[in-house]
Enzyme design. Structure first.
Site: not given
Ligand code: DHB
Ligand code: FE
Length: 285
Positions: A12, A59, A193, A240
């Site tokens: 997302h 978020h 990530h 997540e």
């Molecule tokens: C990014 C990824 C995310 O899941 C998020 O909530 C905010 C930023 C990113 O890759 O920049």
């Molecule tokens: Fe996220």
């Protein structure tokens, strides 16, 4: 009877939403990402689901450190698009299905999942970016959405096992609703990530590929992944991925994988996307 016909998972990343809103889908950086959803957009226009139960995380848009429900269900008529600091995304408001959502809230709570009931909530990129990826540019979303918000922001998030079992309970809830509805369950967020700290930028492709493979063929192996393993292998925001297990738990044992896409990177994130078809004749879980 309402039926869960399919499940979708997708990352997302907010930068995907920004690229989409600026019309940059064909740029060198973004084209390979958006191409991975072309098949999906055609598929979903043919499937024409009535309702998507959309599992996502907020978020710090609707919730904050003051109040963070572990599991929440959106029972409102509509959900406005959140302003995350740059103005609200120029996408339509999200229309809910309060009747099914209230039925689900009752069924889930009586089934011992103590959901927080939300009657007013703005929805952020966690929910609207998956909608843009799957439906493209629209004047109104062609589906009603029941948001299921999961806390993966503030420790302690729920376990993957708990999420899988919530998925099973979502199936029982949907399949006990009398109206004939074509319902999909989406699990969003992920894949590996990390946005913070010394390991910011971490991406673990072998972990992600194994996760994608096991989603259909060996979900049992995913249920026991601990918080520590997510943190170590998939990075702090890789947690997540527990939301994908809610989708998987809702689908039943024997699914068919219709589509798989993986792309690195989009912003700081490994993007993964799956479409699984639910078994046609299996009874309630
Ligand atoms: C990014 C990824 C995310 O899941 C998020 O909530 C905010 C930023 C990113 O890759 O920049
Ligand atoms: Fe996220």
């Amino acid at each position: 009877m309402a039926r869960i016909t399919a499940g979708v998972t997708t990352s997302h990343v907010p930068a995907i939403g920004a690229a989409f809103d600026r019309g940059e889908e064909k740029s060198d950086y973004w084209a390979p990402l958006f191409e991975g959803y072309e098949w999906s957009k055609k598929w979903i226009s043919e499937e024409a689901p009535d309702v998507v139960v959309l599992v996502y995380n907020d978020h710090a848009s609707a919730f904050s450190l003051e109040m963070i429900p572990t599991f929440a269900i959106g029972c409102a008529d509509t959900f406005a698009v959140a302003d995350e600091g740059f103005g609200a995304r120029p996408v339509p408001d999200v229309v809910g299905h309060p009747e099914l959502a209230c039925h689900m809230a009752q069924s889930l709570i009586l089934d011992e999942f103590d959901m927080t009931v939300i009657n007013q909530m703005d929805v952020d990129h966690g929910l609207t970016v998956p909608l843009s990826l799957m439906f493209g540019k629209v004047d109104a979303w062609p589906v009603k959405v029941i948001p299921i918000a999961v806390n993966v922001v503030q420790y302690p998030p729920p376990t993957g096992e708990r999420c899988f079992k919530l998925g099973e309970a979502i199936r029982r809830a949907v399949e006990s609703y009398e109206e004939d509805l074509n319902v999909q369950v989406w699990g969003t967020g992920g894949m590996s990530h990390q946005l913070q700290g010394p390991r910011a930028g971490l991406i673990n492709q072998p972990f992600d590929h194994a996760f994608l493979e096991n989603m259909n063929n060996n979900p049992q192996a995913l249920r026991s992944i601990t918080h520590l393993e997510y943190l170590r292998e998939a990075g702090s925001e890789g947690i997540e991925l527990v939301m994908w297990l809610i989708m998987r738990g809702a689908l039943g044992e024997r699914c068919a994988e219709l589509h798989r896409f993986y792309h690195v990177p989009a912003s700081n994130t490994a993007v993964g996307h799956l479409i699984l078809e639910a078994p046609k004749s299996e009874g309630p879980a």
